[in-house]
Design an enzyme around this catalytic site. Sequence first.
Site, PDB file in Angstrom:
ATOM      1  CD  GLU A  61      39.857  42.615  42.344  1.00 24.12           C
ATOM      2  OE1 GLU A  61      41.063  42.170  41.878  1.00 24.12           O
ATOM      3  OE2 GLU A  61      39.527  43.556  42.982  1.00 24.12           O
TER       4      GLU A  61
ATOM      5  CE1 TYR B 283      36.897  44.759  41.560  1.00 25.87           C
ATOM      6  CE2 TYR B 283      34.934  44.735  43.069  1.00 25.87           C
ATOM      7  CZ  TYR B 283      36.500  44.611  42.865  1.00 25.87           C
ATOM      8  OH  TYR B 283      37.280  44.386  43.913  1.00 25.87           O
TER       9      TYR B 283
END
Length: 389
Positions: free
Chosen positions: A197, A109
């Site tokens: 993101e 992530y």
Amino acid sequence: MNIHEYQAKAVLREFGVPTPRGIAAFSVEEAVKAANELASAVTVVKAQIHAGGRGKAGGVKVVKTIEDVEKEAKRLLGSILVTHQTGPRGKEVHRLYIEEGSAIDKEFYLSALVDRGTGRVSFVVSTEGGMDIEHVAAETPEKIVSFSIDPATGVMPHHGRLVARTLGLKGDLAKQADVLIGKLHEAFLAKDMSMLEINPLVVTKDGKLICLDAKVSFDSNALYRHPDIVALRDLTEEDEKEIEASKYDLNYIALDGTIGCMVNGAGLAMATMDIIKLYGESPANFLDVGGGASKDKVTAAFKIITADPNVKGILINIFGGIMRCDVIAEGVIAAVKEVGLPVPLVVRLEGTNVELGKKIIAESGLNVVSADDLDDAAQKIVKAVKGAA
Ligand code: ADP
Ligand code: MG
């Protein structure tokens, strides 16, 4: 402003960020054509909506044949995808992204955002990619590492080393991580992003660090200097009421409560929402009609509020500063006469010519409740809405 994954990847590619090859498709035929052009052993059919969580909801399919690309494209286009980010109503799929399948070794992530606390761009990285980062943050916060970039120095080698260490990357992969952070930071600043993101950021079986998903939001206040980004806006993804409001230069945000609010000034609008909450109901929207609320603006705002089926009552809270209260009262009455009044309406006016404004409302013959102050107004509208329920 938000954009689709395929658009975000195209923006990132301009800065040399590694992403898989892919082609956007608006129809089943285009999807098949795209898959043929990519000619990869594994193809991924990805629904393009402004929400994450598509994988778990069946919106991302890894397939091996053109027939399956066709089958998945047919299934997805026109369907409603409900993910944990769309809300229960879901979002209709109008576009697909046909992408080359990657052989994934590890999923990480990574995100970047403007951190108001430090006034800097901060990065967040975690080994726990692919899944809900919210759960990781709640249950195993030690698995999330964040750091901010000093604008005076930009990305430094120690940032790259920290990312590599956090993700357990060595040798060439550590170098790739270092280069990637620099490029993402450059893209973030150059395009005035507010959020970026990458979930997942993956290491492929052949040792490449690539961005497999990309979600980007831009700072609306900086859009004037990015016509290329504005061109990516997809109005079908936005709330119709918000689009209508933007035409009249009204600051409107749809919310999920029952009391429609029409207020001038953002601070007063926030206070109005707070006091509605205090008395036990929720606002259906945030709406700042601005300092110079003309009759046209008031009418447009009224139409937008009453078009929302969740609205069970309306609270108009206007401070007449530059605007005179009598002008506002006339605007409100004209709006009510034009669009009707399907729900209770409480009006609180204060400021210049307030007595005249109240008189105009009292003599209008319309079923409008006048209030003396904000406290009184909030209690009256909450009572009216609760009485109706
Ligand atoms: P979302 O976050 O909306 O669920 P993603 O783009 O992150 O959508 O895709 C979900 C999952 O699908 C990823 O975590 C990854 O495992 C897989 N996936 C996505 N794109 C590819 C690709 N090009 N090749 C292989 N797997 C992929
Ligand atoms: Mg994702």
